[in-house]
Scaffold this motif. Structure first.
Motif, PDB file in Angstrom:
ATOM      1  N   LEU A 111       0.834  -1.199   0.000  1.00 51.65           N
ATOM      2  CA  LEU A 111       0.000   0.000   0.000  1.00 51.65           C
ATOM      3  C   LEU A 111       0.873   1.255   0.000  1.00 51.65           C
ATOM      4  CD1 LEU A 111      -2.618   1.614   0.229  1.00 51.65           C
ATOM      5  CD2 LEU A 111      -2.639   1.095   2.676  1.00 51.65           C
ATOM      6  N   VAL A 112       1.912   1.264   0.817  1.00 48.72           N
ATOM      7  CA  VAL A 112       2.826   2.417   0.856  1.00 48.72           C
ATOM      8  C   VAL A 112       3.496   2.595  -0.507  1.00 48.72           C
ATOM      9  CG1 VAL A 112       4.911   3.379   1.907  1.00 48.72           C
ATOM     10  CG2 VAL A 112       3.192   2.264   3.347  1.00 48.72           C
ATOM     11  N   LEU A 113       3.866   1.503  -1.144  1.00 49.07           N
ATOM     12  CA  LEU A 113       4.479   1.601  -2.471  1.00 49.07           C
ATOM     13  C   LEU A 113       3.514   2.236  -3.470  1.00 49.07           C
ATOM     14  CD1 LEU A 113       6.443  -1.754  -2.849  1.00 49.07           C
ATOM     15  CD2 LEU A 113       7.329   0.514  -2.297  1.00 49.07           C
ATOM     16  N   ALA A 114       2.229   1.930  -3.347  1.00 47.57           N
ATOM     17  CA  ALA A 114       1.235   2.539  -4.236  1.00 47.57           C
ATOM     18  C   ALA A 114       1.160   4.044  -3.995  1.00 47.57           C
ATOM     19  CB  ALA A 114      -0.128   1.892  -4.033  1.00 47.57           C
ATOM     20  N   VAL A 115       1.199   4.453  -2.732  1.00 48.56           N
ATOM     21  CA  VAL A 115       1.232   5.885  -2.417  1.00 48.56           C
ATOM     22  C   VAL A 115       2.519   6.492  -2.963  1.00 48.56           C
ATOM     23  CG1 VAL A 115       1.335   7.603  -0.556  1.00 48.56           C
ATOM     24  CG2 VAL A 115      -0.225   5.644  -0.358  1.00 48.56           C
ATOM     25  N   ASN A 116       3.629   5.804  -2.759  1.00 50.27           N
ATOM     26  CA  ASN A 116       4.919   6.304  -3.235  1.00 50.27           C
ATOM     27  C   ASN A 116       4.955   6.448  -4.748  1.00 50.27           C
ATOM     28  OD1 ASN A 116       5.861   6.440  -0.627  1.00 50.27           O
ATOM     29  ND2 ASN A 116       7.242   4.705  -0.793  1.00 50.27           N
ATOM     30  N   GLY A 117       4.241   5.571  -5.443  1.00 48.03           N
ATOM     31  CA  GLY A 117       4.166   5.684  -6.900  1.00 48.03           C
ATOM     32  C   GLY A 117       3.567   7.019  -7.313  1.00 48.03           C
ATOM     33  N   ARG A 118       2.528   7.427  -6.606  1.00 56.53           N
ATOM     34  CA  ARG A 118       1.916   8.733  -6.883  1.00 56.53           C
ATOM     35  C   ARG A 118       2.887   9.864  -6.532  1.00 56.53           C
ATOM     36  NH1 ARG A 118      -4.390   8.055  -5.512  1.00 56.53           N
ATOM     37  NH2 ARG A 118      -4.182  10.215  -4.823  1.00 56.53           N
ATOM     38  N   THR A 119       3.607   9.691  -5.430  1.00 56.74           N
ATOM     39  CA  THR A 119       4.565  10.719  -5.018  1.00 56.74           C
ATOM     40  C   THR A 119       5.684  10.848  -6.038  1.00 56.74           C
ATOM     41  OG1 THR A 119       4.059  10.237  -2.694  1.00 56.74           O
ATOM     42  CG2 THR A 119       6.059  11.492  -3.139  1.00 56.74           C
ATOM     43  N   PHE A 120       6.186   9.711  -6.536  1.00 57.61           N
ATOM     44  CA  PHE A 120       7.229   9.752  -7.570  1.00 57.61           C
ATOM     45  C   PHE A 120       6.740  10.509  -8.802  1.00 57.61           C
ATOM     46  CE2 PHE A 120       9.985   6.096  -6.028  1.00 57.61           C
ATOM     47  CZ  PHE A 120      11.137   6.851  -5.986  1.00 57.61           C
ATOM     48  N   GLN A 121       5.493  10.273  -9.199  1.00 61.57           N
ATOM     49  CA  GLN A 121       4.948  10.980 -10.358  1.00 61.57           C
ATOM     50  C   GLN A 121       4.931  12.482 -10.113  1.00 61.57           C
ATOM     51  OE1 GLN A 121       1.099   9.206 -11.062  1.00 61.57           O
ATOM     52  NE2 GLN A 121       1.934   7.679 -12.458  1.00 61.57           N
ATOM     53  N   ALA A 122       4.456  12.888  -8.929  1.00 61.10           N
ATOM     54  CA  ALA A 122       4.399  14.315  -8.600  1.00 61.10           C
ATOM     55  C   ALA A 122       5.797  14.919  -8.526  1.00 61.10           C
ATOM     56  CB  ALA A 122       3.649  14.513  -7.279  1.00 61.10           C
ATOM     57  N   LEU A 123       6.726  14.183  -7.948  1.00 61.38           N
ATOM     58  CA  LEU A 123       8.108  14.656  -7.851  1.00 61.38           C
ATOM     59  C   LEU A 123       8.712  14.804  -9.240  1.00 61.38           C
ATOM     60  CD1 LEU A 123      10.713  15.358  -6.334  1.00 61.38           C
ATOM     61  CD2 LEU A 123      11.114  12.901  -6.034  1.00 61.38           C
TER      62      LEU A 123
END
Length: 196
Positions: A58-70
């Protein structure tokens, strides 16, 4: 019937990602609790694990969105500035990285605080997102060091990322080995402007 089940699972997955992201934004990765998440989602605790293998997934899924925004923030930083010297582009991108980290500290920290290493099965999409960030760094580096082989350039990219990340992390955490927040950009520029 299977279509409805899959649609419900997809909706629950998206809801859990959004709620987990909100929990991380509010209190950091350590604030993410499965029971609270289930309560907020209006589902049973076990339902989380029908959508995600574990909380790390689940955290990796959130991190995927964060990577996109970054990645979007870093790309946006040098749009229209393609004519800058490679060192200057690296500085501009690094300052965008700093700004993102300062504005989204808990999400940014979750990228690195999640328990994961290269010894574990890291999802391909996650490595692709990280690779996209590294590609942005590699491009100006390849202009500074045109003679470098791909493997050496990859190592240099990771070294440069690690250097900037360390400067940003230590500065934002006010560590005694770091620099004050208002001096982070100066330190980044000092390091990157001397790459030859």
């Amino acid at each position: 019937m299977a279509g409805k089940v899959e649609a419900r699972r997809a909706a629950l997955r998206e809801k859990l990602i959004e709620l987990a992201e909100a929990q991380i934004v509010a209190g950091g990765l350590s604030s993410l609790k499965a029971r609270q998440l289930a309560q907020d989602a209006g589902c049973a605790l076990g339902a989380i694990y029908t959508v995600f293998d574990d909380m790390t997934a689940l955290v990796l899924a959130v991190n995927g969105r964060t990577f996109q925004a970054l990645g979007q923030a870093v790309r946006a930083s040098f749009e229209g500035a393609e004519g800058l010297a490679p060192n200057d582009r690296l500085i501009v991108m690094s300052n965008a990285y700093l700004s993102f980290a300062a504005e989204h500290t808990h999400l940014w920290r979750a990228l690195f605080d999640v328990e994961m290493s290269t010894d574990h099965n890291v999802p391909d999409w996650y490595m692709s997102a990280l690779g996209g960030l590294f590609a942005l760094i590699s491009q100006p580096l390849s202009q500074i060091f045109p003679e470098m082989e791909a493997e050496e350039l990859s190592l240099m990219t990771r070294a440069l990322f690690s250097s900037v990340h360390g400067i940003v992390l230590l500065g934002l955490e006010n560590r005694i080995s770091g620099v004050p927040r208002d001096q982070i950009e100066v330190m980044i520029a000092q390091v990157l402007s001397h790459i030859r």
